[in-house]
Design a protein around this motif. Structure first.
Motif, PDB file in Angstrom:
ATOM      1  N   GLU A 299     -15.364  64.592  35.541  1.00  0.00           N
ATOM      2  CA  GLU A 299     -14.390  63.768  34.824  1.00  0.00           C
ATOM      3  C   GLU A 299     -13.938  64.465  33.541  1.00  0.00           C
ATOM      4  OE1 GLU A 299     -16.102  59.408  36.291  1.00  0.00           O
ATOM      5  OE2 GLU A 299     -16.626  60.185  34.310  1.00  0.00           O
ATOM      6  N   ARG A 311      -9.297  58.188  37.968  1.00  0.00           N
ATOM      7  CA  ARG A 311     -10.684  57.861  38.277  1.00  0.00           C
ATOM      8  C   ARG A 311     -11.113  58.737  39.437  1.00  0.00           C
ATOM      9  NH1 ARG A 311      -8.145  52.857  39.868  1.00  0.00           N
ATOM     10  NH2 ARG A 311      -7.910  52.719  42.144  1.00  0.00           N
ATOM     11  N   ASP A 314     -13.056  54.950  44.023  1.00  0.00           N
ATOM     12  CA  ASP A 314     -12.452  53.626  44.198  1.00  0.00           C
ATOM     13  C   ASP A 314     -13.516  52.543  44.239  1.00  0.00           C
ATOM     14  OD1 ASP A 314      -9.810  54.335  44.154  1.00  0.00           O
ATOM     15  OD2 ASP A 314      -9.609  54.509  46.330  1.00  0.00           O
ATOM     16  N   LYS A 315     -14.651  52.844  44.893  1.00  0.00           N
ATOM     17  CA  LYS A 315     -15.741  51.866  44.929  1.00  0.00           C
ATOM     18  C   LYS A 315     -17.056  52.560  45.270  1.00  0.00           C
ATOM     19  CE  LYS A 315     -15.019  50.354  49.752  1.00  0.00           C
ATOM     20  NZ  LYS A 315     -14.791  49.184  50.632  1.00  0.00           N
ATOM     21  N   THR A 316     -18.129  51.876  44.932  1.00  0.00           N
ATOM     22  CA  THR A 316     -19.472  52.372  45.216  1.00  0.00           C
ATOM     23  C   THR A 316     -20.296  51.250  45.815  1.00  0.00           C
ATOM     24  OG1 THR A 316     -19.384  53.931  43.361  1.00  0.00           O
ATOM     25  CG2 THR A 316     -21.552  53.402  44.245  1.00  0.00           C
ATOM     26  N   PHE A 356     -19.351  47.717  44.235  1.00  0.00           N
ATOM     27  CA  PHE A 356     -18.670  47.737  42.949  1.00  0.00           C
ATOM     28  C   PHE A 356     -17.306  48.406  43.105  1.00  0.00           C
ATOM     29  CE2 PHE A 356     -23.224  47.799  42.110  1.00  0.00           C
ATOM     30  CZ  PHE A 356     -23.365  46.770  41.176  1.00  0.00           C
ATOM     31  N   SER A 357     -16.265  47.625  42.965  1.00  0.00           N
ATOM     32  CA  SER A 357     -14.915  48.180  42.964  1.00  0.00           C
ATOM     33  C   SER A 357     -14.628  48.748  41.577  1.00  0.00           C
ATOM     34  CB  SER A 357     -13.880  47.111  43.311  1.00  0.00           C
ATOM     35  OG  SER A 357     -14.060  46.669  44.641  1.00  0.00           O
ATOM     36  N   ILE A 358     -14.056  49.938  41.547  1.00  0.00           N
ATOM     37  CA  ILE A 358     -13.811  50.621  40.279  1.00  0.00           C
ATOM     38  C   ILE A 358     -12.314  50.571  39.975  1.00  0.00           C
ATOM     39  CG2 ILE A 358     -14.045  52.805  39.026  1.00  0.00           C
ATOM     40  CD1 ILE A 358     -16.386  53.417  41.007  1.00  0.00           C
ATOM     41  N   LYS A 359     -11.971  49.824  38.961  1.00  0.00           N
ATOM     42  CA  LYS A 359     -10.566  49.657  38.591  1.00  0.00           C
ATOM     43  C   LYS A 359     -10.203  50.413  37.323  1.00  0.00           C
ATOM     44  CE  LYS A 359      -9.876  46.766  41.996  1.00  0.00           C
ATOM     45  NZ  LYS A 359      -9.059  47.168  43.156  1.00  0.00           N
ATOM     46  N   ASP A 360     -11.187  50.578  36.438  1.00  0.00           N
ATOM     47  CA  ASP A 360     -10.909  51.222  35.155  1.00  0.00           C
ATOM     48  C   ASP A 360     -10.486  52.677  35.349  1.00  0.00           C
ATOM     49  OD1 ASP A 360     -11.589  48.891  33.916  1.00  0.00           O
ATOM     50  OD2 ASP A 360     -13.645  49.515  33.438  1.00  0.00           O
TER      51      ASP A 360
END
Length: 466
Positions: A299, A311, A314-316, A356-360
């Motif tokens: 990152e 990012r 997208d999700k974990t 866990f959806s990652i939106k940030d």
């Protein structure tokens, strides 16, 4: 990989003191069953989905078939030959058995005495170097067709079958390169003092009998090639480096691993300041030999090259288990950085799965800190884990062109492994606890990051520089 590095790797895997070790000790059937039951139970309870590539029925069939081969007792080599393909069949590079190294071989076991390059396609096996003047019966660049009546293709498939990983190409390179071909071959096929070899050299086939080399002799050869180095033969390769070609206004950042956060951050800051001050027009990021590390470092690199917020995932998906809790509990006692994870998971129900959806999004650095020219990324079948995550983000956000081979790591993959040890055989076992969906992926994306220009990895840099 040159001979010095290969023999150095071998010395670390085996250690030099081989005289007392033996593979003759047998494990009784009862203890084999206990050991294997622990392996199977651990995978089922810990892995997010061991049936994503193979079906549950295939998984269960393999378990049953392996147990029928236990008989009264087995030595470690025979046992490992049964269970290694089972674990590898999950197609997860983070779920694997640690190669037992010297425990599988006696110091007087016979090995194939040539440095070999293995390939997924013809020529499958090619001699790249002789280990010493005593073993020169087969010329360098010869294509090996058969060893002891095993065809080169059969040998390749055997290596793949015994090595954990996602793609077949990655599994082959991990098995043949890191463990040394002769050593891995010797773990599943026993050679005698002399062996028959068929090879092709300059379009002419040859059939000869050659002497093999014992493990003890091979280690002596390694020591003689560098007697002053105290058997530490591996050439030191930095985790990351910068090379500037002022004439062609080109910079190459070579990253072998994403590790040491503070050092990497300092390296990137200094590198991009230097690159921008030199008014570099072309940046090449080389992750062909990068097996991964910490995605936070990936990152950090993205901040210097992405023109938009980004990012990596997208999700974990995470699965909780008792083995996972015990692992982090032990680590927390010795290193406080693991305590936060342990305190979070210890109250979770075993077998529970969270998604866990990652939106940030992560903000890139200001324009004055960023590189403004053309960017190229070099990848190979060895590009894995966090390096693959970076490559997928690079592709998704259209930062530049990717040159080389499809990554060995898949863009939907497993990771964040915990490590345990089988109770009777004492073989270390790592198991993934999470499933990662890199940015822009879905459940069908069980493949690597595909390059824009597909070319052999060793030719990728030359392709850009021409």
């Amino acid at each position: 990989m040159n001979l010095k590095t290969i023999l150095g790797s071998l010395s670390i895997i085996l250690t030099i003191n081989l005289n007392a070790q033996t593979t003759s000790k047998y494990i009784t059937k009862d203890k084999l069953n206990q050991d294997f039951d622990f392996l199977v139970k651990s995978i089922k309870e810990t892995h997010p989905n061991p049936y994503s590539v193979i079906s549950k029925s295939d998984f269960d069939y393999q378990v049953s078939s392996i147990k029928t081969n236990f008989k009264d007792s087995l030595n470690l080599k025979s046992y490992y030959q049964l269970i290694a393909p089972f674990v590898a069949s999950l197609h997860d590079g983070h779920t694997s058995l640690t190669f037992p190294g010297r425990k599988l071989l006696n110091s007087d076991d016979h090995l194939f005495p040539y440095i070999i390059k293995a390939s997924i396609e013809k020529p499958y096996l090619k001699v790249t170097e002789n280990i010493s003047n005593e073993y020169m019966q087969i010329p360098v660049d010869a294509e090996i067709l058969k060893i002891d009546n095993l065809t080169s293709e059969e040998i390749i498939q055997k290596i793949i079958k015994n090595t954990s990983g996602e793609s077949d190409i990655y599994r082959l390179k991990m098995g043949a390169d890191f463990n040394m071909f002769a050593f891995l071959f010797g773990s599943f096929h026993e050679l005698k003092e002399n062996t028959n070899v068929e090879y092709n050299y300059k379009n002419k086939n040859h059939n000869i009998t050659i002497p093999t080399v014992t493990l003890n002799e091979l280690m002596e050869i390694a020591k003689k090639r560098n007697p002053s180095s105290n058997n530490k033969l591996i050439e030191e390769i930095p985790s990351f480096s910068l090379d500037i070609d002022n004439h062609n206004k080109t910079a190459i950042i070579d990253i072998h691993s994403f590790d040491d956060k503070k050092k990497f951050e300092d390296f990137l800051k200094e590198s991009f300041e230097h690159i921008n001050s030199k008014k570099i027009k072309k940046l090449i990021i080389d992750i062909r030999e990068n097996g991964g590390g910490n995605s936070v470092l990936a990152e950090e690199l993205m901040k210097y090259i992405s023109k938009e917020p980004f990012r990596l995932f997208d999700k974990t998906l995470i699965k909780y288990s008792q083995l996972q809790k015990d692992f982090y509990d032990d680590y927390c006692k010795n290193d406080s950085q693991y305590c936060e994870t342990y305190n979070y998971i210890k109250s979770k129900k075993n077998g529970e799965i969270d998604i866990f959806s990652i939106k940030d999004l992560i903000l890139p650095y200001p324009k004055e800190k960023q590189f403004k020219g053309k960017i190229y990324l070099l990848t190979s079948s060895r590009t894995f884990s966090s390096a693959m995550n970076f490559a997928q983000a690079f592709k998704h956000y259209k930062i530049g062109k990717i040159i080389g081979e499809e990554t060995g790591g898949w863009i939907v993959s497993y990771g964040d492994k915990i490590i345990t040890k089988l109770p009777e055989s004492n073989i270390p076992l790592s198991i993934s606890t999470k499933q990662f969906y890199t940015v822009g992926t879905n459940d069908k994306d069980f493949h690597g990051v595909k390059p824009d220009v597909k070319i052999k990895a060793e030719n990728a840099l030359k392709y850009i520089q021409k």
